[in-house]
Scaffold this motif. Structure first.
Motif, PDB file in Angstrom:
ATOM      1  N   PRO A  50       0.806  -1.220   0.000  1.00  0.00           N
ATOM      2  CA  PRO A  50       0.000   0.000   0.000  1.00  0.00           C
ATOM      3  C   PRO A  50       0.838   1.268   0.000  1.00  0.00           C
ATOM      4  O   PRO A  50       0.323   2.341  -0.313  1.00  0.00           O
ATOM      5  CB  PRO A  50      -0.816  -0.108   1.290  1.00  0.00           C
ATOM      6  N   THR A  51       2.117   1.131   0.363  1.00  0.00           N
ATOM      7  CA  THR A  51       2.998   2.301   0.447  1.00  0.00           C
ATOM      8  C   THR A  51       4.006   2.340  -0.694  1.00  0.00           C
ATOM      9  O   THR A  51       4.845   3.244  -0.729  1.00  0.00           O
ATOM     10  CB  THR A  51       3.772   2.249   1.775  1.00  0.00           C
ATOM     11  N   THR A  52       3.955   1.378  -1.590  1.00  0.00           N
ATOM     12  CA  THR A  52       4.914   1.338  -2.696  1.00  0.00           C
ATOM     13  C   THR A  52       4.740   2.570  -3.595  1.00  0.00           C
ATOM     14  O   THR A  52       3.623   2.844  -4.060  1.00  0.00           O
ATOM     15  CB  THR A  52       4.701   0.068  -3.539  1.00  0.00           C
ATOM     16  N   PRO A  53       5.809   3.305  -3.849  1.00  0.00           N
ATOM     17  CA  PRO A  53       5.664   4.490  -4.710  1.00  0.00           C
ATOM     18  C   PRO A  53       5.200   4.106  -6.115  1.00  0.00           C
ATOM     19  O   PRO A  53       5.584   3.062  -6.640  1.00  0.00           O
ATOM     20  CB  PRO A  53       7.090   5.069  -4.739  1.00  0.00           C
TER      21      PRO A  53
ATOM     22  N   HIS B  21       9.021  12.759   1.610  1.00  0.00           N
ATOM     23  CA  HIS B  21      10.447  12.856   1.914  1.00  0.00           C
ATOM     24  C   HIS B  21      10.779  13.976   2.895  1.00  0.00           C
ATOM     25  O   HIS B  21      11.881  14.502   2.889  1.00  0.00           O
ATOM     26  CB  HIS B  21      11.292  12.970   0.630  1.00  0.00           C
ATOM     27  N   GLN B  22       9.852  14.340   3.686  1.00  0.00           N
ATOM     28  CA  GLN B  22      10.144  15.200   4.835  1.00  0.00           C
ATOM     29  C   GLN B  22       9.997  14.343   6.089  1.00  0.00           C
ATOM     30  O   GLN B  22       9.050  13.549   6.194  1.00  0.00           O
ATOM     31  CB  GLN B  22       9.151  16.364   4.925  1.00  0.00           C
ATOM     32  N   THR B  23      10.958  14.522   7.016  1.00  0.00           N
ATOM     33  CA  THR B  23      10.779  13.906   8.324  1.00  0.00           C
ATOM     34  C   THR B  23      10.269  14.971   9.277  1.00  0.00           C
ATOM     35  O   THR B  23      10.529  16.166   9.080  1.00  0.00           O
ATOM     36  CB  THR B  23      12.105  13.341   8.868  1.00  0.00           C
ATOM     37  N   GLY B  24       9.559  14.518  10.282  1.00  0.00           N
ATOM     38  CA  GLY B  24       9.041  15.486  11.241  1.00  0.00           C
ATOM     39  C   GLY B  24       7.925  14.893  12.066  1.00  0.00           C
ATOM     40  O   GLY B  24       7.598  13.700  11.936  1.00  0.00           O
TER      41      GLY B  24
ATOM     42  N   LYS C 230       7.116  11.041  11.109  1.00  0.00           N
ATOM     43  CA  LYS C 230       7.743  10.383   9.964  1.00  0.00           C
ATOM     44  C   LYS C 230       9.243  10.463  10.165  1.00  0.00           C
ATOM     45  O   LYS C 230       9.791  11.551  10.404  1.00  0.00           O
ATOM     46  CB  LYS C 230       7.350  11.087   8.653  1.00  0.00           C
ATOM     47  N   THR C 231       9.896   9.331  10.114  1.00  0.00           N
ATOM     48  CA  THR C 231      11.333   9.318  10.321  1.00  0.00           C
ATOM     49  C   THR C 231      11.912   8.189   9.472  1.00  0.00           C
ATOM     50  O   THR C 231      11.185   7.551   8.713  1.00  0.00           O
ATOM     51  CB  THR C 231      11.667   9.173  11.826  1.00  0.00           C
TER      52      THR C 231
ATOM     53  N   LYS D 277      14.475  15.271   4.205  1.00  0.00           N
ATOM     54  CA  LYS D 277      14.881  16.512   4.860  1.00  0.00           C
ATOM     55  C   LYS D 277      13.930  16.772   6.030  1.00  0.00           C
ATOM     56  O   LYS D 277      12.717  16.530   5.932  1.00  0.00           O
ATOM     57  CB  LYS D 277      14.773  17.698   3.884  1.00  0.00           C
ATOM     58  N   ALA D 278      14.527  17.279   7.096  1.00  0.00           N
ATOM     59  CA  ALA D 278      13.698  17.587   8.260  1.00  0.00           C
ATOM     60  C   ALA D 278      12.781  18.770   7.953  1.00  0.00           C
ATOM     61  O   ALA D 278      13.211  19.761   7.370  1.00  0.00           O
ATOM     62  CB  ALA D 278      14.589  17.908   9.459  1.00  0.00           C
TER      63      ALA D 278
END
Lengths: 363, 261
Positions: free
Chosen positions: B133-136, B237-240, B169-170, B225-226
């Motif tokens: 379900p998360t496959t790009p 693709h953002q962590t936070g 998200k990390t 990127k944070a």
């Protein structure tokens, strides 16, 4: 001593409470929904009793497994379609050894079928619904008072077998209102048999085949067979204490009628003409008891609300042909039974007087 | 207590492939558990089916290795019966978001005080590398030879349908941030979900062009990127961390009639 009108579904809930149940998880489905609704009312007045209306029956069945592991006697109630969704979780309960109770108030299937009409077509599903080999315990009461009584037995058997035990009912029995004095029914309650989670151990409760230390045993046939036989033998030994059945009516007749649940009640006017065997414990089958009783009769008729699910069981058990009166499509009535008997040439010559005797039971 | 006391090291090596990211999550989880005083008397692990589900077997805790997709109903019930326990769900993206997706929607809605760690490797690893379900979109998997057809599920959006939930998200590369998120999630009063990007080199990475697990880790370093402080929505693709409004008294509803604690 309080005689009052009690509904079959209500009696199941009251039996569960009497047995010490403190966790209900369920999803609305006719004709079982009164159990869910009344459990919510009970929970609103008794904070120690947990109630959760889940998103579906899969969640319900898995929730009662988790609740039981955590320390609560737990149960759910459903009907055929929901019961189908619970099958994988039932197998998990058998594999891991988790006491809990599932009530299946049967309607007419398959699929959504006839949601408010009574059926008895889930017998095979209670025995073979999940994947693999396992040993099911299933009770099917016939009266409102018995709904209470055998629900307590079901919780007891669940503890003793450490498995999900099933109470069968049906749309008629579940919605039947009868005068009963439940206070006079005294079934000793079996306490919890499994140590609740986080009691100092580091156990792994696993649906995957594992050794005692938690390592996978997913390709070890000997270990599988050892674990399977151990649980099967333990459960069959417990079954000896729960050999519930009724043997009665005209025992001197030439023909034995086998009927259970609501069908036995409907068939009551046939009492002068036939002997009756009513299995209350549907699974494991009552082989010893039925074999001994059936040997006394020239003919056997199975009257049931499916196209021969129990008749097939009896034929294989006794290795002799049985006559069948299937009551299909929710047409469960004395008239339908008479038509079925007529079709196999077994209708009694005299119109049978309507009887009013209460079911007598053994076990 | 030392961190290694949280682990059943006698069962090592684990069944996980060399280079798998799950061990990096287990190590940080064990560290946080040690710091917060989580032990076998106050904590239960609930794991699902998939590679990640094996984590319960390797930790010195009582653990329930549930059916595929069913961690959340089991965990919620345990928390209802034993509200004093820490109940941690550890599973994969396929288990939580696909076969268990309906439970995820509804558990979030009920805001039980449980923590979910999602090993998000964007693939069904244990079964050999099928689309998850998360496959790009566009990813070549063994069940999508022409590239995954659909956009992946928005886990952040699903979790944030509950305004009282915690979502982080990390990645397994960002060990410090991952540890902080796991710790905050366990301490969060209500539903918390840590979405951890994690590499599956053997059944995903090599097929999509990575030479090694290290290359996948390096890609997390360069691609993620944070998010700036105060971010309320993470971009891909953002962590936070997205924190909802914590409820003053957290807990699982005891009654389906809405009488939450």
């Amino acid at each position: 001593m309080t005689k009052r009108l009690v509904q079959g579904n209500e009696a199941v809930l009251l039996g569960a409470i009497k047995a010490g149940a403190s966790h209900f998880a369920g999803y609305p489905i006719s004709p079982s929904s009164e159990i869910l609704a009344q459990a919510s009312v009970y929970a609103s007045k008794h904070p120690e009793f947990h109630f959760l209306q889940e998103e579906d029956e899969i969640a319900s069945a898995n929730a009662i497994l988790g609740a039981s592991l955590a320390g609560a006697k737990s149960f759910t109630a459903t009907s055929g379609p929901g019961f189908s969704l619970m099958q994988e979780a039932i197998g998990y309960g058998h594999k891991v050894g988790i006491p809990c109770v599932i009530v299946n108030v049967m309607r007419v299937g398959p699929a959504t079928g006839m949601p408010t009409m009574p059926g008895q077509g889930d017998l095979n599903q209670t025995r073979y619904g999940s994947t693999g080999d396992y040993t099911s315990f299933v009770f099917y009461p016939s009266t409102v008072a018995e709904c209470y009584e055998y629900t307590i037995h079901a919780f007891n058997a669940a503890e003793e077998t450490r498995s999900p035990v099933i109470i069968l009912s049906d749309a008629f029995l579940g919605h039947l209102n009868e005068v009963a004095d439940l206070d006079t029914i005294d079934v000793p309650v079996v306490p919890r048999t499994i140590e609740p989670l986080a009691s100092g151990g580091t156990r792994l409760f696993s649906g995957v085949a594992t050794y005692a230390d938690g390592e996978p045993a997913t390709a070890d046939a000997d270990e599988y067979i050892r674990q399977y036989r151990e649980s099967r033998d333990q459960r069959l030994k417990v079954a000896e204490k729960y050999a519930f059945y009724e043997y009665g009516w005209n025992k001197d007749a030439e023909t034995l009628v086998i009927a259970f649940g609501i069908t036995r009640r409907i068939a009551q006017p046939l009492a002068p003409h036939f002997a009756l065997f009513r299995p209350i414990r549907i699974w494991p089958t009552l082989d010893r008891e039925l074999t001994e009783i059936a040997a006394r009769y020239k003919k056997i008729i199975v009257i049931e609300g499916s196209d021969g699910q129990y008749a097939n069981v009896v034929e294989r058990m006794l290795l002799r042909r049985v006559e069948r009166v299937p009551l299909l499509g929710g047409r469960m009535s004395l008239e339908a039974i008479r038509e079925g008997l007529d079709a196999i040439g077994m209708l009694p010559a005299q119109p049978a007087p309507s009887g009013s005797e209460s079911p007598a039971r053994v076990g | 207590m030392a961190v290694k006391d949280k682990l059943k090291t006698d069962l090592f090596p684990t069944i996980w492939c060399p280079g798998c990211g799950i061990g990096l999550i287990m190590a940080q989880l064990a560290t946080v558990m040690d710091e917060l005083g989580l032990d076998k008397n106050n904590t239960v692990l609930v794991t699902g089916i998939g590679c990640t589900g094996r984590m319960g077997a390797y930790m010195n805790f009582e653990s329930v290795y549930t059916l595929h997709g069913r961690t959340l109903p089991v965990a919620e019930a345990i928390k209802m019966v034993r509200p004093e326990l820490h109940v941690l769900v550890v599973s994969g993206d396929g288990d939580l978001a696909s076969i268990g997706g309906n439970h995820l929607l509804h558990s979030i809605r009920r805001n039980p005080n449980i923590t979910v760690l999602c090993n998000n490797n964007e693939i069904y690893g244990l079964t050999g590398g099928q689309t998850g379900p998360t496959t790009p979109q566009g990813t070549n998997t063994i069940s999508s030879p022409a590239g995954a057809t659909y956009t992946p599920i928005n886990l952040q959006g699903v979790v944030n349908t509950n305004p009282n939930a915690y979502y982080a998200k990390t990645t397994v590369y960002h060990q410090g941030a991952m540890k902080k998120a796991i710790r905050e999630a366990i301490e969060w009063p209500g539903f918390s979900f840590v979405d951890i990007a994690s590499q599956c080199i053997e059944n995903n990475g090599r097929r999509i062009g990575f030479a090694s697990a290290n290359d996948m880790l390096q890609s997390y370093r360069t691609e993620y990127k944070a998010a700036p402080p105060g971010t309320t929505h993470l971009e891909p693709h953002q962590t936070g961390i997205i924190k909802g409004q914590p409820l003053p008294v957290a807990g699982t509803a005891r009654s389906g009639n809405g009488s939450g604690e």
